[in-house]
Design a protein around this motif. Structure first.
Motif, mmCIF file in Angstrom:
data_model
loop_
_atom_site.group_PDB
_atom_site.id
_atom_site.type_symbol
_atom_site.label_atom_id
_atom_site.label_comp_id
_atom_site.label_asym_id
_atom_site.label_seq_id
_atom_site.Cartn_x
_atom_site.Cartn_y
_atom_site.Cartn_z
ATOM 1 N N SER A 168 0.834 -1.196 0.000
ATOM 2 C CA SER A 168 0.000 0.000 0.000
ATOM 3 C C SER A 168 0.873 1.253 0.000
ATOM 4 O O SER A 168 1.954 1.263 0.581
ATOM 5 C CB SER A 168 -0.892 0.001 1.247
ATOM 6 O OG SER A 168 -1.758 1.103 1.229
ATOM 7 N N PHE A 169 0.362 2.291 -0.659
ATOM 8 C CA PHE A 169 0.969 3.618 -0.599
ATOM 9 C C PHE A 169 -0.077 4.584 -0.069
ATOM 10 O O PHE A 169 -1.223 4.578 -0.524
ATOM 11 C CB PHE A 169 1.415 4.098 -1.985
ATOM 12 C CG PHE A 169 2.656 3.426 -2.486
ATOM 13 C CD1 PHE A 169 3.914 3.874 -2.100
ATOM 14 C CD2 PHE A 169 2.577 2.350 -3.342
ATOM 15 C CE1 PHE A 169 5.063 3.255 -2.564
ATOM 16 C CE2 PHE A 169 3.714 1.721 -3.820
ATOM 17 C CZ PHE A 169 4.960 2.172 -3.423
ATOM 18 N N LEU A 170 0.324 5.408 0.888
ATOM 19 C CA LEU A 170 -0.555 6.423 1.459
ATOM 20 C C LEU A 170 0.201 7.749 1.483
ATOM 21 O O LEU A 170 1.434 7.763 1.492
ATOM 22 C CB LEU A 170 -0.964 6.076 2.897
ATOM 23 C CG LEU A 170 -1.701 4.756 3.091
ATOM 24 C CD1 LEU A 170 -0.728 3.633 3.388
ATOM 25 C CD2 LEU A 170 -2.693 4.883 4.216
ATOM 26 N N THR A 171 -0.544 8.837 1.508
ATOM 27 C CA THR A 171 0.056 10.157 1.623
ATOM 28 C C THR A 171 -0.476 10.841 2.872
ATOM 29 O O THR A 171 -1.686 10.818 3.130
ATOM 30 C CB THR A 171 -0.261 11.019 0.386
ATOM 31 O OG1 THR A 171 0.203 10.334 -0.773
ATOM 32 C CG2 THR A 171 0.406 12.374 0.470
ATOM 33 N N PHE A 172 0.437 11.412 3.633
ATOM 34 C CA PHE A 172 0.100 12.149 4.852
ATOM 35 C C PHE A 172 0.617 13.569 4.743
ATOM 36 O O PHE A 172 1.623 13.824 4.069
ATOM 37 C CB PHE A 172 0.736 11.479 6.088
ATOM 38 C CG PHE A 172 0.093 10.182 6.436
ATOM 39 C CD1 PHE A 172 -0.899 10.116 7.401
ATOM 40 C CD2 PHE A 172 0.460 9.014 5.797
ATOM 41 C CE1 PHE A 172 -1.515 8.923 7.711
ATOM 42 C CE2 PHE A 172 -0.148 7.814 6.101
ATOM 43 C CZ PHE A 172 -1.135 7.766 7.057
ATOM 44 N N VAL A 173 -0.072 14.488 5.420
ATOM 45 C CA VAL A 173 0.354 15.880 5.494
ATOM 46 C C VAL A 173 0.645 16.187 6.948
ATOM 47 O O VAL A 173 -0.149 15.856 7.833
ATOM 48 C CB VAL A 173 -0.733 16.828 4.929
ATOM 49 C CG1 VAL A 173 -0.362 18.284 5.168
ATOM 50 C CG2 VAL A 173 -0.946 16.556 3.446
ATOM 51 N N ALA A 174 1.794 16.817 7.183
ATOM 52 C CA ALA A 174 2.169 17.226 8.533
ATOM 53 C C ALA A 174 1.462 18.529 8.879
ATOM 54 O O ALA A 174 1.264 19.394 8.014
ATOM 55 C CB ALA A 174 3.682 17.421 8.628
ATOM 56 N N LEU A 175 1.085 18.662 10.140
ATOM 57 C CA LEU A 175 0.394 19.864 10.603
ATOM 58 C C LEU A 175 1.238 20.609 11.628
ATOM 59 O O LEU A 175 1.817 19.997 12.532
ATOM 60 C CB LEU A 175 -0.953 19.494 11.228
ATOM 61 C CG LEU A 175 -1.926 18.736 10.326
ATOM 62 C CD1 LEU A 175 -3.177 18.362 11.106
ATOM 63 C CD2 LEU A 175 -2.268 19.558 9.095
ATOM 64 N N GLY A 176 1.250 21.937 11.474
ATOM 65 C CA GLY A 176 1.938 22.776 12.448
ATOM 66 C C GLY A 176 1.034 23.055 13.638
ATOM 67 O O GLY A 176 -0.111 22.575 13.705
ATOM 68 N N GLU A 177 1.537 23.842 14.577
ATOM 69 C CA GLU A 177 0.768 24.171 15.783
ATOM 70 C C GLU A 177 -0.535 24.892 15.464
ATOM 71 O O GLU A 177 -1.490 24.826 16.230
ATOM 72 C CB GLU A 177 1.625 24.992 16.742
ATOM 73 C CG GLU A 177 2.756 24.183 17.356
ATOM 74 C CD GLU A 177 3.613 24.999 18.301
ATOM 75 O OE1 GLU A 177 3.253 26.160 18.622
ATOM 76 O OE2 GLU A 177 4.653 24.462 18.718
ATOM 77 N N ASP A 178 -0.574 25.590 14.311
ATOM 78 C CA ASP A 178 -1.783 26.311 13.900
ATOM 79 C C ASP A 178 -2.783 25.409 13.163
ATOM 80 O O ASP A 178 -3.825 25.875 12.706
ATOM 81 C CB ASP A 178 -1.415 27.517 13.030
ATOM 82 C CG ASP A 178 -0.684 27.135 11.748
ATOM 83 O OD1 ASP A 178 -0.399 25.924 11.530
ATOM 84 O OD2 ASP A 178 -0.378 28.050 10.959
#
Length: 178
Positions: free
Chosen positions: A109-119
């Motif tokens: 499987s391939f997945l994509t994630f996005v990192a989130l900042g404190e905001d």
């Protein structure tokens, strides 16, 4: 930003496939395995970014062979590629017949994630540094998968313009005459 070795994001999960995990064929529910995949991939993404992450897409889950009741399932995940704020994570799943010891690659499987900042908004992630032949192969082929995701996202946006949330499915497709 300094790069991180792919191995730093590696995560592993093993489970024994129980009767409640299986369908009427005596094999593991695909949805149950997909839940394991998303959970483990998120751990790899968080390890790489050291920030909260959200799943942006599940690009593919390829079921290669059935996972039988009573077998074990072992998942391994790691970040293969990064862009500015996103990370591609690869997950491989191996099943083992616990009585015979036979092991098979049963899913990828391939997945994509996005990192989130404190905001709570997308935030920059470090690049990856591949070391092994497997890591280099996945890294070098990542741009092609990224382009496929971009095209699929454009299609999804076009679909969203056609399928509105305030009309029933039948009405949108002309099945209901007014």
């Amino acid at each position: 930003m300094e790069g991180k070795y792919i191995n730093e994001s590696r995560a592993v999960k093993a489970a024994h496939v129980q009767p409640l995990d299986t369908n009427y064929h005596g094999t593991m529910f695909g949805g149950k395995l997909m839940s394991y995949i998303d959970d483990l991939a998120a751990l790899s993404a968080i390890r790489h970014a050291r920030k909260p992450v959200v799943t942006a897409s599940t690009d593919s889950v390829d079921f290669l062979c059935p996972i039988k009741e009573g077998a074990s399932v072992c998942l391994e995940s790691f970040v293969t590629y990064t862009h500015k704020t996103s990370m591609e994570v690869f997950v491989k799943v191996i099943t083992e017949d616990l009585l015979s010891g036979e092991r098979k690659l049963c899913a990828t499987s391939f997945l994509t994630f996005v990192a989130l900042g404190e905001d709570g908004r997308p935030d920059i992630v470090p690049p990856v540094i591949p070391e092994t032949d497997e890591e280099k192969m996945l890294f070098e082929s990542a741009e092609g998968r990224r382009e496929i995701r971009r095209i699929r996202r454009e299609d999804s946006r076009r679909f969203s313009e056609v399928f509105t949330l305030n009309q029933p499915w039948e009405k949108q497709n002309g099945a209901v005459k007014e």
